[in-house]
Design a protein around this motif. Structure first.
Motif, PDB file in Angstrom:
ATOM      1  N   LEU A 286       0.846  -1.241   0.002  1.00 51.17           N
ATOM      2  CA  LEU A 286      -0.062  -0.089  -0.015  1.00 51.17           C
ATOM      3  C   LEU A 286       0.959   1.316   0.090  1.00 51.17           C
ATOM      4  CD1 LEU A 286      -2.592  -1.130   2.650  1.00 51.17           C
ATOM      5  CD2 LEU A 286      -2.808  -0.784  -0.167  1.00 51.17           C
ATOM      6  N   PRO A 287       0.400   2.417  -0.293  1.00 48.03           N
ATOM      7  CA  PRO A 287       1.160   3.622  -0.409  1.00 48.03           C
ATOM      8  C   PRO A 287       1.887   3.935   0.902  1.00 48.03           C
ATOM      9  CG  PRO A 287      -1.143   4.202  -1.245  1.00 48.03           C
ATOM     10  CD  PRO A 287      -1.230   2.527  -0.940  1.00 48.03           C
ATOM     11  N   ASP A 288       1.368   3.675   2.044  1.00 48.14           N
ATOM     12  CA  ASP A 288       2.193   3.805   3.157  1.00 48.14           C
ATOM     13  C   ASP A 288       3.249   2.426   3.482  1.00 48.14           C
ATOM     14  OD1 ASP A 288       0.928   1.489   3.854  1.00 48.14           O
ATOM     15  OD2 ASP A 288      -0.343   2.202   5.735  1.00 48.14           O
ATOM     16  N   ALA A 311     -13.462   1.643   0.807  1.00 48.21           N
ATOM     17  CA  ALA A 311     -12.254   2.496   1.005  1.00 48.21           C
ATOM     18  C   ALA A 311     -11.703   2.424   2.134  1.00 48.21           C
ATOM     19  CB  ALA A 311     -12.740   4.200   0.939  1.00 48.21           C
ATOM     20  N   ASP A 312     -10.185   2.163   2.027  1.00 48.74           N
ATOM     21  CA  ASP A 312      -9.455   1.968   3.372  1.00 48.74           C
ATOM     22  C   ASP A 312      -9.435   0.834   4.145  1.00 48.74           C
ATOM     23  OD1 ASP A 312      -8.405   4.546   2.555  1.00 48.74           O
ATOM     24  OD2 ASP A 312     -10.069   5.588   3.922  1.00 48.74           O
ATOM     25  N   ALA A 313     -10.151  -0.188   3.514  1.00 52.69           N
ATOM     26  CA  ALA A 313     -10.256  -1.438   4.401  1.00 52.69           C
ATOM     27  C   ALA A 313      -9.523  -2.580   3.437  1.00 52.69           C
ATOM     28  CB  ALA A 313     -11.746  -1.858   4.485  1.00 52.69           C
TER      29      ALA A 313
END
Ligand code: PLP
Length: 371
Positions: A286-288, A311-313
């Protein structure tokens, strides 16, 4: 089966999306006037193979001699085994070549020699080349080696030289659609030069088979000297392909429906009965910088489709049988034990391979090849 309350992890297939993916790729091949030989290692199912037949497909690729036997039994009459032929399996290859139009690939004079000495039925042979993936294949610049192998195949009475074949798996490392198209263009030019070199040495009218889902999805067309495309993953697509731009998440046609077995809202997590043995341990960054083993959707009412990925899961950790989903507080709060969550896979070929049958939404289970 109530897909809103599954008992165990189930590999589910959306037939509307899969058929649309097949039709789109078949249409692209037809528009370029090239043969379409889909690779069946992704779904490995005779029933799903039937969807391709309905689109006019008559020849396929597979990834093992055993899988070729399975699809031959299902009525496929032309099959390419798209891994370099293993001389220790020459007897099995010969037996199958006596039943169907069998094609194999190789990348050495040793294997050509071994097949020449042991095959008695007609066997079509492609020379695998390497334009940059560096897995198998003759380095594309090595015309002398290509010509030596071609010559050995030509001299064998039961072997028929088809042409050159390439799998540009390095498109998976490209950045975005333009990166994939750049790999394709470089490869196409190198292959055209190799074919010209072989032509000059008397090997005329050779065919050229290419195949990887990023190229076949993102190339606008398949110009000469390409005569055949051989993608496989596109039938289901997955998060890797969506990340490359080969598809959108809405095109992903296979997923794993998993029951929720543990809740930890204080950590922003729930735990699925669904682990590496059901989903595969393939991951994306993921981007992080953290790992993602799948994205999470809900099953739609009626169990005939799944929704957009939340989103975000995402599935942040996998053990053998369990997976941890982390997501926004409101979403995690809303999930109850016994609910079904749907995991979109990172690599659908590996995920589908883990299941003995596939559940086609609205139709029921279909069996598949299993060793
Ligand atoms: N051809 C060969 C030789 C392959 O190894 C593969 C996949 O591994 C394919 C075709 C299909 O490529 P993709 O999985 O990108 O559709």
């Amino acid at each position: 089966m109530d897909l809103l309350r599954v008992e165990r992890p189930v590999c589910i297939v959306d037939p509307v999306k899969a058929r649309r993916n097949i039709e789109r790729m078949a249409g692209k091949a037809a528009a370029s006037g090239v043969d379409f030989r889909p690779h069946f290692k992704t779904h490995q199912s005779a029933a799903i193979g039937g969807w391709f037949r309905e689109c006019g497909v008559g020849k396929i690729a597979v990834s093992s001699v055993d899988m070729a036997g399975y699809f031959a039994e299902a009525g496929w009459e032309e099959i390419l085994i798209a891994v370099p032929a293993n001389p220790h399996q020459a007897r099995e290859i010969d037996a199958l070549a006596g039943e169907i139009a069998l094609h194999v690939i190789l990348d050495s004079t040793e294997t050509a020699e071994a097949l020449a000495g042991s095959i008695r039925n007609r066997l079509s042979v492609w020379i695998e080349t390497d334009t940059g993936y560096h897995r198998t294949g003759v380095p594309i610049e090595d015309i002398e080696r290509l010509a030596a192998i071609a010559g050995r195949i030509r001299r064998a009475p039961h072997l028929s030289l088809e042409g050159l074949l390439v799998h540009d798996g390095h498109t998976y490392g490209a950045t975005g659609p333009d990166g994939v198209r750049a790999v394709f263009e470089t490869s196409r030019v190198l292959l055209a030069e190799a074919l010209a070199g072989l032509d000059a040495r008397g090997f005329r009218w050779l065919k050229l088979s290419i195949g990887d889902t990023p190229t076949c999805s993102l190339a606008d067309a398949f110009p000469p000297p390409i005569t055949e495309i051989r993608p496989g993953n596109f039938v289901f697509f997955d998060l890797t392909q969506a990340g490359l731009g080969s598809c959108t998440p809405a095109d992903i046609a296979a997923a794993v429906a998993c029951p929720v077995i543990s809740r930890h809202p204080e950590r922003g997590e729930v735990v699925l009965y669904g682990g590496g043995v059901h989903i595969s341990k393939e991951s994306l960054r993921l981007p992080d910088g953290s790992a993602c083993f799948g994205r999470i959707c809900g099953m739609n009412e009626g169990g005939l489709s799944w929704g957009e990925p939340m989103a975000d899961a995402s599935l942040v950790s996998l053990s053998q049988e369990q997976g941890i989903v982390r997501g926004p507080a409101a979403f995690i709060e809303s999930v109850a034990i016994g609910d079904t969550l749907v995991v979109l896979p990172v690599h659908s070929c590996l995920t589908a391979n883990l299941h003995g049958e596939l559940m086609v939404l609205g139709q029921g289970p279909v069996s598949k090849f299993r060793l």
